[in-house]
Design an enzyme around this catalytic site. Structure first.
Site, PDB file in Angstrom:
ATOM      1  N   ASP A 174      64.724  94.329  18.919  1.00 49.17           N
ATOM      2  CA  ASP A 174      65.206  93.074  19.494  1.00 49.17           C
ATOM      3  C   ASP A 174      64.718  91.845  18.750  1.00 49.17           C
ATOM      4  OD1 ASP A 174      66.567  94.074  21.723  1.00 49.17           O
ATOM      5  OD2 ASP A 174      64.715  94.267  22.866  1.00 49.17           O
TER       6      ASP A 174
HETATM    7  C1  BGC Z   1      60.456  92.684  24.347  1.00 47.92           C
HETATM    8  C2  BGC Z   1      61.121  91.859  25.354  1.00 47.92           C
HETATM    9  C3  BGC Z   1      61.930  90.762  24.734  1.00 47.92           C
HETATM   10  C4  BGC Z   1      62.842  91.361  23.738  1.00 47.92           C
HETATM   11  C5  BGC Z   1      63.696  90.333  23.094  1.00 47.92           C
HETATM   12  C6  BGC Z   1      61.373  93.136  23.319  1.00 47.92           C
HETATM   13  O1  BGC Z   1      60.616  93.764  22.373  1.00 47.92           O
HETATM   14  O2  BGC Z   1      59.902  93.832  24.949  1.00 47.92           O
HETATM   15  O3  BGC Z   1      60.141  91.308  26.140  1.00 47.92           O
HETATM   16  O4  BGC Z   1      62.677  90.093  25.696  1.00 47.92           O
HETATM   17  O5  BGC Z   1      62.078  92.056  22.792  1.00 47.92           O
HETATM   18  O6  BGC Z   1      62.969  89.336  22.542  1.00 47.92           O
HETATM   19  O1  IFM Z   2      64.780  98.452  21.660  1.00 43.05           O
HETATM   20  C1  IFM Z   2      64.070  97.534  22.404  1.00 43.05           C
HETATM   21  C2  IFM Z   2      64.294  97.851  23.868  1.00 43.05           C
HETATM   22  O2  IFM Z   2      65.660  97.865  24.198  1.00 43.05           O
HETATM   23  C3  IFM Z   2      63.551  96.876  24.736  1.00 43.05           C
HETATM   24  N1  IFM Z   2      62.164  96.820  24.389  1.00 43.05           N
HETATM   25  C4  IFM Z   2      61.842  96.642  23.005  1.00 43.05           C
HETATM   26  C5  IFM Z   2      62.605  97.552  22.074  1.00 43.05           C
HETATM   27  C6  IFM Z   2      62.335  97.165  20.621  1.00 43.05           C
HETATM   28  O3  IFM Z   2      62.590  95.813  20.385  1.00 43.05           O
END
Ligand code: BGC
Ligand code: IFM
Length: 817
Positions: A487
């Protein structure tokens, strides 16, 4: 150092002291009514939606941590001494303490000065209530005059509003007390449809429903005035903070025990109930009273608890293994399977790290959660697939999240995570492999829940692949969009009019950045869909997807290979990421796992080389880090990944989600020792003796363990609600133990550690039961060379599906090198 131990016979984790490094939680509820409960009885409950139907209040990020829960107080009325049998919130010393977290129940037992209390908390199957059964025993040789107080703080339903909208909420709280039952009816005036109740099996000697009256001004839950003086005040809340507290007196002779049952529940008025005419402000308790009376009876509670145990016997009976490794057995047979079902129920909504307010159901997350429970609850997996697919857009794109109550795509978060659609193919394919139920492919499913837009689920899968093919970048690799699985890898930054780059959180499908991870995932999904097309007798489509997979494999080999590992991506400007050319972030774990899983580089040795690079550069004793070297400063062109300090989260943390991809990849290339070694490094049970370092619960996976660049290397965070549950389950059961459902049968293809002499397993599969024995000479490596099904030799390693109800004996032998 440990804080408890596993009791595998009772399927419990037994916490031996209350001051665990963090609250170690468990979940109550399996259907609609859920609760979180910590080892000191902290936590909260909700009906279906952790944000909108929150029954009890919880303050996050509190000091001390984890105050607010399902509290009982005991008071010795002769001396005035009082304490919490769950240690919190009074934190008075206990002579004895034990918390047993079991499958959807928790039992907390303790003793102080000769008074023992044991409380069992659970949600009975089919009910929207929780039972607390407290057994108080006088172990002294003199009589004891005791007071028992219960206490919950009600949430005014919408947890977000409850935590912010005080100008309104301090004036809306309403309760009613009738026959010893406390009813929380805030919002009932205007909605007349739901309320909560809190009842006690003994007619209370007193009650409180206004927080300040119970606690006293300027006091906390650790020193309630009512408990201190040994008498409730009979307060009836008007506004402010409604609570529920019963006061019951107990006179116990030496050795005598008393069972007191509390029931906290959620009720909705039956639609069109004639006792609830529009405009009525009288609480309609008629339909609730019999339920309350029923659950306050000890026999009902005993039966309800036995039914819950039997329910879990059934669920966990779907797969049982017996291997030479206790940590493997207990995770596969109990805790990992349990965690997979909890992620199915809760998605990412409510845990010690998720507030229950923020997130919907992830498109990506939910498809992956499926992988871990489809063998246990195939019908629920079917429903879930159809819900998820109905949020897909006609372009094949996906909302990143959808809301559990409405089942509609969440516009706030939108789309543009370009890996999302491909997960649907992998989820459906796992369902088909498990169940053989091809009818799901013909189910009419709308796009974006628009009536009239229905096409077959199979067509949705085709759109998923087309979405990638319609979005290829300059190297022919898939565009990453906003991000892919990672993400925080946000590569599409743009220049503003001044020429300065800036990051956008908007849908960035217009950007040029490409993902090698999505390329690997595409190859995998295209191969899966080719298999599905073949099953449906569509050879041209099968050929189309095989060709697409092959073409993408070629592109990855040409543009995605860095010399010793797979690159991660190309950024907005066309520079490689995850390459020896970079100063930081030279190698990432995700493409090594996903490309090998997809079969890229298997024949030409790239796969094995990539995995050696992982071992050399990314593996630590606490698991495999996401990338190296960690980013030492913020880089706008990389986005959120570089906002984290080195070693945390996506900036080189250990994601327990990606580690199993490498385990699978190692199994694919035949390296059982390495696969299993990686498995043990992050197996929570195997890490139990490091609890002071790991800090999270030793019975479930956490999303992340701090990587080697962090000062707290080895410390876990974000336990429970993570894709790590499903993927570790898949890695160990389907690839290391090798019991792998395929479209045409159950593959038995273990890749075991050399030292093992084999293992046995019982697995339910398409209605039949398979009793499996795998034998191999200890010390040998290699794959199954002989397979006997009911004593008959079968070529290869695929066990064809047997008729439902059959019990099939499978013997697999690895003759070994
Ligand atoms: C996190 C979330 C966050 C997302 C997008 C993930 O790795 O666990 O907390 O919203 O990334 O930034
Ligand atoms: O792949 C993601 C998941 O969907 C939500 N938590 C973090 C992961 C890696 O960014």
């Amino acid at each position: 150092m440990r804080y408890g131990h596993f009791d595998d016979r009772t399927r419990e984790y037994v916490i031996e002291r209350p001051d665990t490094p963090l609250p170690w939680i468990n979940y109550l509820g399996t259907e609609e009514y859920f609760g979180l409960i910590s080892n000191t009885a902290g936590g909260y409950s909700f009906y279906r939606d952790a944000r909108l139907r929150r029954l009890t209040r919880y303050r996050y990020n509190n000091a001390p941590l984890d105050v607010g829960g399902r509290y009982l107080y005991l008071r010795d009325d002769a001396t005035g001494d009082y304490w919490s049998p769950s240690w919190q919130p009074t934190r008075r010393d206990l002579d004895d303490y034990e918390c047993r977290h079991g499958l959807s129940y928790t039992r907390i037992a303790s003793a102080r000065r000769g008074i023992r209390a044991e409380t069992l908390y659970f949600v009975p199957l089919g009910e929207t209530l929780e039972v607390w059964r407290a057994t108080v025993t006088n172990e002294r040789d003199t009589p004891a005059e005791l007071s028992l107080f219960s206490a919950v703080e009600f949430c005014l339903w919408d947890a977000q509003d409850d935590a912010t909208n005080f100008q309104r909420n301090f004036s809306t709280g309403q309760v009613e007390v009738d026959g010893g039952v406390i009813y929380h009816k805030t919002e009932y005036r205007e909605r007349r449809d739901h309320f909560a109740y809190f009842a006690c099996s003994q007619m209370p000697d007193g009650f409180d429903t206004q927080r300040e009256a119970f606690l006293g001004a300027y006091r906390g839950w650790d020193r309630p005035a009512a408990v201190e003086r040994g008498a409730a005040s009979g307060s009836v809340a008007h506004g402010w903070s409604p609570i529920g507290s019963h006061h019951v007196r107990l006179s116990l002779g030496p050795g005598e025990s008393r069972e007191v049952i509390f029931v906290l529940g959620y009720a909705e008025n039956p639609r069109g109930d004639k006792f609830d005419p529009p405009g009525s402000q009288t609480l309609n308790k008629r339909h609730v009273r019999p339920v309350v009376e029923h659950w306050l009876r000890p026999e009902t509670v005993a039966k309800g608890f036995a039914a819950l145990t039997a329910h879990w016997d059934r669920l966990l009976g779907a797969l049982r293994v017996s291997t030479p490794d206790t940590d493997t057995d207990r995770m596969v047979n109990i805790w990992n399977a349990y965690q997979c079902l909890v992620t199915f129920n809760l998605s990412r909504s409510a845990s010690s790290f998720e507030s229950g307010i923020g997130r919907g159901m992830g498109f990506r997350d939910s498809n992956q959660d499926l992988l871990g429970f489809v063998h246990i609850l195939p019908e629920r997996a079917r429903e879930r697939i159809l819900d998820i697919a109905a949020t897909q857009m006609a372009t094949g794109g996906a909302y990143h999240q959808y809301q559990p109550l409405t089942k509609r795509g969440n516009n706030d978060i939108g789309d543009g995570f370009n890996d999302d659609p491909l997960w649907l193919v992998l989820g459906v394919s796992a369902y088909l492999k498990e169940t053989g139920d091809q009818t799901i492919l013909d189910e009419p499913v709308p796009f974006d829940n628009e009536p009239g837009s229905e096409v077959s689920l199979y067509e949705h899968l085709r759109r998923s692949l087309q979405y990638t093919l319609d979005r290829l970048g300059p190297h022919g690799l898939p565009l990453i969009g906003r991000a892919d699985w990672n993400d925080c890898l946000n590569l599409n930054c743009f220049s503003d009019t001044s020429g300065e780059p800036f990051q956008t959180t908007q849908n960035a499908t217009g950007g040029q950045a490409e993902s090698v991870f999505i390329a690997g995932q595409f190859v995998l999904a295209a191969k899966e869909l080719a298999g599905i097309a073949a099953l449906r007798g569509r050879p041209e489509e099968e050929a189309e997807y095989r060709a697409a997979a092959e073409k993408m494999t070629g592109t990855v080999t040409e543009h995605g290979w860095d010399g010793a590992w797979f690159r991660r991506a190309y950024d907005f400007y066309g520079y490689p990421i995850g390459s020896g050319e970079n100063d930081e972030g030279q190698i990432f774990v995700e493409p090594q796992g996903m490309c090998v899983l997809a079969g890229v580089g298997r024949e030409d040795g790239l796969a094995a080389r990539a995995l050696d690079s992982v071992a050399e550069r990314l593996a630590t004793p606490h698991g495999i880090v996401l990338q190296q070297p960690a980013y030492s400063s913020y880089r706008i062109e990389l986005g959120e990944i570089s906002t984290y300090p080195p070693g945390y989260k996506e900036n080189a943390g250990i994601f327990c989600h990606t580690n199993p991809w490498i385990m699978i990849a190692e199994a694919i290339v035949g390296n059982g020792d390495r696969a299993f070694d990686y498995y043990r490094r992050i197996n929570p049970s195997a890490r139990e003796q490091l609890s002071e370092v790991h800090r999270c619960e030793p019975y479930v996976y956490a999303q992340m363990i701090a990587g080697r660049d962090a000062p707290t290397h080895g410390e876990a965070k974000n336990s429970w609600l993570t894709g790590a549950a499903a993927w570790n389950f898949v890695a160990v059961t389907q690839w290391i133990l090798g019991l792998r459902p395929e479209l045409s049968g159950l593959r038995v293809d273990p890749v075991l550690p050399a030292a093992w002499p084999g293992f046995t397993a019982t697995r339910a599969y398409r209605g039949a039961t398979y009793e499996i024995t795998v034998r191999k000479p200890a010390g040998a490596t290699g794959r199954v060379t002989r397979l006997l099904v009911d004593g008959e030799r079968v070529e290869g390693t695929l066990v064809p599906p047997a008729p439902a109800g059959a019990v099939v004996r499978v013997e697999a032998v690895v003759e070994g090198a």
